[in-house]
Design an enzyme around this catalytic site. Structure first.
Site, PDB file in Angstrom:
ATOM      1  N   ALA A  92     -12.878   1.857   2.881  1.00 47.14           N
ATOM      2  CA  ALA A  92     -12.010   2.058   1.724  1.00 47.14           C
ATOM      3  C   ALA A  92     -12.297   1.028   0.642  1.00 47.14           C
ATOM      4  O   ALA A  92     -12.739  -0.080   0.929  1.00 47.14           O
ATOM      5  CB  ALA A  92     -10.536   1.953   2.131  1.00 47.14           C
ATOM      6  N   THR A 152      -2.334   1.872   4.504  1.00 49.35           N
ATOM      7  CA  THR A 152      -1.721   0.656   3.971  1.00 49.35           C
ATOM      8  C   THR A 152      -0.237   0.878   3.703  1.00 49.35           C
ATOM      9  O   THR A 152       0.179   2.006   3.410  1.00 49.35           O
ATOM     10  CB  THR A 152      -2.404   0.244   2.643  1.00 49.35           C
ATOM     11  OG1 THR A 152      -1.672  -0.826   2.039  1.00 49.35           O
ATOM     12  CG2 THR A 152      -2.452   1.408   1.652  1.00 49.35           C
ATOM     13  N   ASP A 153       0.531  -0.192   3.768  1.00 47.84           N
ATOM     14  CA  ASP A 153       1.949  -0.085   3.418  1.00 47.84           C
ATOM     15  C   ASP A 153       2.150   0.132   1.918  1.00 47.84           C
ATOM     16  O   ASP A 153       3.228   0.503   1.473  1.00 47.84           O
ATOM     17  CB  ASP A 153       2.721  -1.328   3.881  1.00 47.84           C
ATOM     18  CG  ASP A 153       2.314  -2.608   3.161  1.00 47.84           C
ATOM     19  OD1 ASP A 153       1.194  -2.664   2.608  1.00 47.84           O
ATOM     20  OD2 ASP A 153       3.110  -3.559   3.151  1.00 47.84           O
ATOM     21  N   GLU A 154       1.092  -0.072   1.131  1.00 55.17           N
ATOM     22  CA  GLU A 154       1.186   0.136  -0.318  1.00 55.17           C
ATOM     23  C   GLU A 154       1.542   1.577  -0.675  1.00 55.17           C
ATOM     24  O   GLU A 154       2.028   1.845  -1.774  1.00 55.17           O
ATOM     25  CB  GLU A 154      -0.142  -0.234  -0.990  1.00 55.17           C
ATOM     26  CG  GLU A 154      -0.498  -1.692  -0.896  1.00 55.17           C
ATOM     27  CD  GLU A 154      -0.240  -2.470  -2.179  1.00 55.17           C
ATOM     28  OE1 GLU A 154       0.174  -1.870  -3.178  1.00 55.17           O
ATOM     29  OE2 GLU A 154      -0.444  -3.684  -2.151  1.00 55.17           O
ATOM     30  N   TYR A 210      -5.077   2.716  -6.441  1.00 57.34           N
ATOM     31  CA  TYR A 210      -5.418   2.379  -5.053  1.00 57.34           C
ATOM     32  C   TYR A 210      -4.455   3.015  -4.075  1.00 57.34           C
ATOM     33  O   TYR A 210      -4.851   3.747  -3.166  1.00 57.34           O
ATOM     34  CB  TYR A 210      -5.443   0.856  -4.852  1.00 57.34           C
ATOM     35  CG  TYR A 210      -5.356   0.459  -3.394  1.00 57.34           C
ATOM     36  CD1 TYR A 210      -6.337   0.848  -2.494  1.00 57.34           C
ATOM     37  CD2 TYR A 210      -4.272  -0.279  -2.915  1.00 57.34           C
ATOM     38  CE1 TYR A 210      -6.252   0.514  -1.150  1.00 57.34           C
ATOM     39  CE2 TYR A 210      -4.184  -0.620  -1.577  1.00 57.34           C
ATOM     40  CZ  TYR A 210      -5.170  -0.222  -0.701  1.00 57.34           C
ATOM     41  OH  TYR A 210      -5.076  -0.540   0.626  1.00 57.34           O
ATOM     42  N   ALA A 236      -2.299   5.355  -4.519  1.00 60.43           N
ATOM     43  CA  ALA A 236      -2.304   6.817  -4.626  1.00 60.43           C
ATOM     44  C   ALA A 236      -3.487   7.417  -3.878  1.00 60.43           C
ATOM     45  O   ALA A 236      -3.355   8.457  -3.214  1.00 60.43           O
ATOM     46  CB  ALA A 236      -2.328   7.240  -6.091  1.00 60.43           C
ATOM     47  N   SER A 237      -4.629   6.760  -3.946  1.00 57.32           N
ATOM     48  CA  SER A 237      -5.803   7.273  -3.227  1.00 57.32           C
ATOM     49  C   SER A 237      -5.609   7.174  -1.712  1.00 57.32           C
ATOM     50  O   SER A 237      -6.014   8.060  -0.960  1.00 57.32           O
ATOM     51  CB  SER A 237      -7.074   6.527  -3.660  1.00 57.32           C
ATOM     52  OG  SER A 237      -7.090   5.189  -3.206  1.00 57.32           O
ATOM     53  N   LYS A 238      -4.954   6.106  -1.259  1.00 53.93           N
ATOM     54  CA  LYS A 238      -4.689   5.968   0.185  1.00 53.93           C
ATOM     55  C   LYS A 238      -3.631   6.969   0.646  1.00 53.93           C
ATOM     56  O   LYS A 238      -3.738   7.546   1.731  1.00 53.93           O
ATOM     57  CB  LYS A 238      -4.255   4.534   0.513  1.00 53.93           C
ATOM     58  CG  LYS A 238      -5.348   3.489   0.342  1.00 53.93           C
ATOM     59  CD  LYS A 238      -6.549   3.726   1.251  1.00 53.93           C
ATOM     60  CE  LYS A 238      -6.250   3.384   2.693  1.00 53.93           C
ATOM     61  NZ  LYS A 238      -7.436   3.545   3.569  1.00 53.93           N
ATOM     62  N   ASN A 259       4.914 -14.699  -3.028  1.00 53.05           N
ATOM     63  CA  ASN A 259       3.558 -15.123  -3.391  1.00 53.05           C
ATOM     64  C   ASN A 259       3.503 -16.614  -3.718  1.00 53.05           C
ATOM     65  O   ASN A 259       2.562 -17.310  -3.334  1.00 53.05           O
ATOM     66  CB  ASN A 259       3.044 -14.295  -4.570  1.00 53.05           C
ATOM     67  CG  ASN A 259       2.783 -12.858  -4.181  1.00 53.05           C
ATOM     68  OD1 ASN A 259       2.616 -12.533  -3.009  1.00 53.05           O
ATOM     69  ND2 ASN A 259       2.749 -11.982  -5.164  1.00 53.05           N
TER      70      ASN A 259
END
Length: 202
Positions: free
Chosen positions: A14, A57-59, A81, A83-85, A180
């Site tokens: 990916a 992914t959790d995204e 990103y 959306a693609s996953k 972060n």
């Protein structure tokens, strides 16, 4: 030829960086969507008995104000990103239902560990701190991420590989939520560095 000989395929392949997906979405669609489709098609054609573990992914869930996501929560991707996953996940689930493929999906939180690509937060912070360069942090730095050591993630994937059930989704986390700015401050403390954080537009 390779897929014919395998009983299991684990799809890690990916494009993964949110910022790059914003500047070049097509590479993410090509790799994460078309790439996953290609793998699914090959399995169906030459080895339909093989098990596929698709690493997501959790995204794909988007943002949450409180609590944690569950596997059946709605997907609200917020970048090309994610959306693609999410698209790849939907393809995998469709192939399970339509073609009876033996596939499972894992959705993990943020990984860290040895040899990680330097565009990611932890290695970038370490490299920039070592060079006494400013470390950019989006917004106020209060965004919270869960962190998992890469080898712990691999152990979880191995468990799903052995015990995961066809068509199921498995969230994987380290149970180590940090803002972060906390992560970067910890790195700076360990490296005995100060005043290198620079807040930038999110």
């Amino acid at each position: 030829e390779l897929v014919k000989k395998l009983d299991t395929i684990v799809n890690f392949a990916a494009e993964t960086h949110v910022d790059r997906s914003i500047s070049n979405p097509y590479a993410f669609i090509e790799s994460n969507v078309i790439g996953t489709y290609t793998i699914l098609e090959v399995i169906c054609k030459v080895n339909p008995e093989a098990k596929l573990v698709h690493i997501s992914t959790d995204e794909v869930y988007g943002d949450i104000e409180k609590g944690s996501f569950k596997e059946d929560d709605m997907l609200r991707p917020s970048s090309p990103y994610s959306a693609s996953k999410a698209s790849a996940d939907m393809l995998v689930l469709a192939y399970v239902r339509t073609y009876g493929l033996n596939a499972v999906i894992t959705r993990c939180t943020n990984n860290y560990g040895m040899y990680q690509f330097p565009e990611k937060l932890i290695p970038k912070s370490i490299i920039r701190a070592k060079r006494d360069k400013k470390i950019p942090i989006y917004g106020t730095g209060k965004n919270v991420r869960d962190w998992i050591y890469v080898k712990d993630h691999c152990e979880a994937i191995n468990l799903v590989l052995k015990k995961g059930e066809r068509g199921e989704i498995y969230n994987i986390s380290g149970g180590e939520e940090r803002t972060n700015v906390e992560v970067v401050n910890k790195i700076l403390s360990i490296m005995d560095k100060k005043d290198l954080i620079e807040f930038v537009e999110d």
